[in-house]
Scaffold this motif. Structure first.
Motif, PDB file in Angstrom:
ATOM      1  N   ALA A   2       0.833  -1.218   0.000  1.00 41.45           N
ATOM      2  CA  ALA A   2       0.000   0.000   0.000  1.00 41.45           C
ATOM      3  C   ALA A   2       0.863   1.262   0.000  1.00 41.45           C
ATOM      4  CB  ALA A   2      -0.958  -0.015   1.192  1.00 41.45           C
ATOM      5  N   ASN A   3       1.951   1.190  -0.751  1.00 42.79           N
ATOM      6  CA  ASN A   3       2.968   2.246  -0.716  1.00 42.79           C
ATOM      7  C   ASN A   3       2.426   3.634  -1.052  1.00 42.79           C
ATOM      8  OD1 ASN A   3       5.874   3.072  -0.807  1.00 42.79           O
ATOM      9  ND2 ASN A   3       5.269   3.570  -2.897  1.00 42.79           N
ATOM     10  N   SER A   4       1.610   3.734  -2.116  1.00 45.53           N
ATOM     11  CA  SER A   4       1.162   5.070  -2.523  1.00 45.53           C
ATOM     12  C   SER A   4       0.256   5.682  -1.445  1.00 45.53           C
ATOM     13  CB  SER A   4       0.449   5.016  -3.881  1.00 45.53           C
ATOM     14  OG  SER A   4      -0.635   4.128  -3.833  1.00 45.53           O
ATOM     15  N   LEU A  15     -10.662   8.629   1.367  1.00 44.25           N
ATOM     16  CA  LEU A  15     -11.126   8.210   0.044  1.00 44.25           C
ATOM     17  C   LEU A  15     -12.368   9.009  -0.315  1.00 44.25           C
ATOM     18  CD1 LEU A  15     -10.838   4.320  -0.012  1.00 44.25           C
ATOM     19  CD2 LEU A  15      -9.206   6.028  -0.809  1.00 44.25           C
ATOM     20  N   LEU A  16     -12.559   9.228  -1.596  1.00 43.02           N
ATOM     21  CA  LEU A  16     -13.803   9.868  -2.022  1.00 43.02           C
ATOM     22  C   LEU A  16     -14.844   8.818  -2.389  1.00 43.02           C
ATOM     23  CD1 LEU A  16     -13.653   9.632  -5.337  1.00 43.02           C
ATOM     24  CD2 LEU A  16     -12.318  11.714  -5.143  1.00 43.02           C
ATOM     25  N   THR A  17     -14.443   7.564  -2.393  1.00 46.24           N
ATOM     26  CA  THR A  17     -15.386   6.459  -2.607  1.00 46.24           C
ATOM     27  C   THR A  17     -15.855   5.963  -1.230  1.00 46.24           C
ATOM     28  OG1 THR A  17     -13.342   5.209  -2.853  1.00 46.24           O
ATOM     29  CG2 THR A  17     -14.607   5.552  -4.827  1.00 46.24           C
ATOM     30  N   PRO A  18     -17.183   5.736  -1.059  1.00 44.52           N
ATOM     31  CA  PRO A  18     -17.649   5.269   0.254  1.00 44.52           C
ATOM     32  C   PRO A  18     -17.086   3.887   0.599  1.00 44.52           C
ATOM     33  CG  PRO A  18     -19.473   5.406  -1.338  1.00 44.52           C
ATOM     34  CD  PRO A  18     -18.260   5.929  -2.027  1.00 44.52           C
ATOM     35  N   THR A  63      11.941  -2.814  -5.501  1.00 43.40           N
ATOM     36  CA  THR A  63      11.675  -1.942  -6.654  1.00 43.40           C
ATOM     37  C   THR A  63      12.085  -2.656  -7.931  1.00 43.40           C
ATOM     38  OG1 THR A  63      12.058   0.002  -5.291  1.00 43.40           O
ATOM     39  CG2 THR A  63      12.230   0.316  -7.663  1.00 43.40           C
ATOM     40  N   VAL A  64      11.192  -2.622  -8.905  1.00 47.20           N
ATOM     41  CA  VAL A  64      11.530  -3.174 -10.223  1.00 47.20           C
ATOM     42  C   VAL A  64      12.378  -2.123 -10.939  1.00 47.20           C
ATOM     43  CG1 VAL A  64      10.582  -3.871 -12.459  1.00 47.20           C
ATOM     44  CG2 VAL A  64       9.477  -4.625 -10.340  1.00 47.20           C
ATOM     45  N   THR A  65      13.580  -2.497 -11.316  1.00 45.17           N
ATOM     46  CA  THR A  65      14.457  -1.517 -11.961  1.00 45.17           C
ATOM     47  C   THR A  65      14.417  -1.629 -13.488  1.00 45.17           C
ATOM     48  OG1 THR A  65      16.264  -3.059 -11.574  1.00 45.17           O
ATOM     49  CG2 THR A  65      16.030  -1.253  -9.996  1.00 45.17           C
ATOM     50  N   PHE A 353     -10.486   2.974 -10.028  1.00 42.31           N
ATOM     51  CA  PHE A 353     -10.886   3.001  -8.616  1.00 42.31           C
ATOM     52  C   PHE A 353     -10.635   1.634  -7.989  1.00 42.31           C
ATOM     53  CE2 PHE A 353     -13.221   6.436 -10.576  1.00 42.31           C
ATOM     54  CZ  PHE A 353     -13.047   7.462  -9.668  1.00 42.31           C
ATOM     55  N   ILE A 354     -10.569   1.618  -6.666  1.00 43.95           N
ATOM     56  CA  ILE A 354     -10.286   0.374  -5.949  1.00 43.95           C
ATOM     57  C   ILE A 354     -11.290  -0.709  -6.358  1.00 43.95           C
ATOM     58  CG2 ILE A 354     -10.341  -0.689  -3.641  1.00 43.95           C
ATOM     59  CD1 ILE A 354      -9.158   2.002  -2.594  1.00 43.95           C
ATOM     60  N   LEU A 355     -12.572  -0.341  -6.432  1.00 45.26           N
ATOM     61  CA  LEU A 355     -13.582  -1.350  -6.746  1.00 45.26           C
ATOM     62  C   LEU A 355     -13.478  -1.845  -8.184  1.00 45.26           C
ATOM     63  CD1 LEU A 355     -17.181   0.067  -7.291  1.00 45.26           C
ATOM     64  CD2 LEU A 355     -15.147   1.388  -7.688  1.00 45.26           C
TER      65      LEU A 355
END
Ligand code: FAD
Length: 376
Positions: A2-4, A15-18, A63-65, A353-355
């Protein structure tokens, strides 16, 4: 993991999504507040719990280089060793780098410039006026927060997507999902390039489920100006097309609400309040067309002008001159066995979006398995 969400978001962001839309493949939101909006630590917890529940072999802090094509597939170099594989799914996200327009190079040196990645809270800014460039989800949220810190805020508004937080008593994203708008497939959309480039909606997730549009921001005290067109001799020049931008956004919102209403009346069992229409975006009496950045009124600028992916590690020529991955519904063009996920309108309007991951992952994994089966 969940880096970002852990490192690349501002402190107050929710989040703006419920919450009920924060479902991941086979992993729904099971908390006690389905209509609330997750904070960043809660998003990190949710994604980490998903990883634990699925026992996916995630290599964190890796990290993928580079990724290079080899006879049998791909060679993936990481900072902790090499992986050889027949297929690759690029899930590196569409928002790795802040998009900052070229005019930024003409900003006087006395002004501090920040991207949303560098902004954490208003304390990060010098005292004094703030110019926020861009009025999509990031711009409107930061304008509101920075204004409440006591700093005067000027917001540059270009093309934007206006949405009410709730419509007919339900979350507007409930309508997006249930009416089928978010499920529209990439191969059914007339102008796919445009759909993929659309700005994020003016939405914020708050416990009050409040709408955050330009009328709300102006009432609160934000000065609204047109699109930042140029900076000449230290003077910011704004487009005079504000009224057109407002009219277009209002028109599109109206059309979307019509779509929801048509769907609701065609369905027998939709429980919702009667249709509503919202006040047009109010045009400022005489929006300013220029602002001298050398006068000291503005002390910092936040570039809320969007994000773009970063593929500098990809040694396969599949990236367009604009820096976008060339793909057909997630199958990377010119690279057999290479797929993508998590990009705007990858396979459906909800893809970013996540969903969106659930349906897209099913499709992509299906294609990937067929590809592997062909080669055996
Ligand atoms: C400000 C902001 C707010 C958002 N709000 C919402 C919201 O409210 N609701 C919602 O559903 N979505 C939201 N999104 C969208 C969401 O962040 C993602 O686009 C979406 O969750 C897709 O997830 P992803 O895992 O594909 O991409 P990301 O979440 O971007 O994750 C990609 C990951 O890949 C990693 N990565 C990149 N390159 C490499 C490399 N070379 N090697 C190793 N790792 C690499 C990145 O560090 C990152 O951890 C928001 C996005 C932004 C930018």
């Amino acid at each position: 993991m969940a880096n970002s969400w852990r490192h690349e978001r501002w402190d107050s962001l929710r989040l703006l999504t419920p919450n009920w839309q924060s479902r991941l493949p086979g992993y729904p939101y099971c908390g006690s507040d389905p209509d609330g909006f997750l904070t960043m630590p809660e998003v990190v917890e949710h994604i980490s719990a998903f990883a634990a529940a699925t026992s996916a072999p995630v290599r964190t802090h890796t990290t993928v280089t580079s990724v290079t094509r080899i006879d049998a597939g791909y060679q993936v170099m990481t900072d902790s060793g090499e992986i050889r594989c027949r297929t690759v799914v690029i899930a590196s996200g569409g928002a790795n780098i802040a998009r900052v327009p070229g005019v930024s190079s003409a900003v006087p040196k006395s002004i501090e410039c920040l991207t949303p990645f560098e902004y954490h809270n208003p304390d990060r800014l010098p005292p004094g006026g703030v110019l926020i460039v861009g009025a999509s989800a990031t711009g409107v949220q930061l304008a509101h927060e920075i204004l409440r810190s006591g700093r005067p805020v000027t917001l540059c508004v270009g093309e934007h997507v206006r949405l009410p937080r709730t419509y007919r008593g339900r979350d507007v994203l409930w309508w997006m999902e249930n009416s089928g708008v978010w499920n529209e497939r990439y191969d059914e959309i007339d102008d796919l390039e445009r759909a993929r480039g659309l700005p994020s909606p003016q939405l914020v997730g708050t416990p009050e489920r409040a709408t955050l549009d330009l009328n709300v921001l102006r009432e609160a005290g934000v000065e609204v100006v047109g699109r930042l067109a140029a900076i000449r001799d230290g003077c910011a020049l704004f487009s005079g097309g504000l009224a057109n931008q407002f009219a277009l956004a209002d028109l599109k919102m109206g059309r979307l609400l019509d779509t929801f209403d048509h769907w609701a009346s065609a369905m027998a069992q939709v429980e919702a309040d009667p249709p509503e229409r919202f006040e047009a975006t109010r045009i400022p009496p005489s929006p300013r067309l220029s602002l001298n950045l050398r006068r000291g009124e503005i002390r910092s600028i936040v570039w809320a002008t969007g994000f773009r992916p970063d593929y500098r590690w990809l040694n396969v020529s599949v990236v367009s001159r604009k820096g976008e991955l060339r793909h057909e519904g997630g199958a990377v063009v010119g690279a057999p066995g290479m797929y993508a996920i998590g990009l705007p309108v990858l396979r459906r309007r909800k893809s970013t979006f996540i969903l969106g991951a659930e349906d897209d992952a099913r499709d992509i994994v299906g294609s990937l398995l067929s590809y592997l089966a062909q080669g055996t």
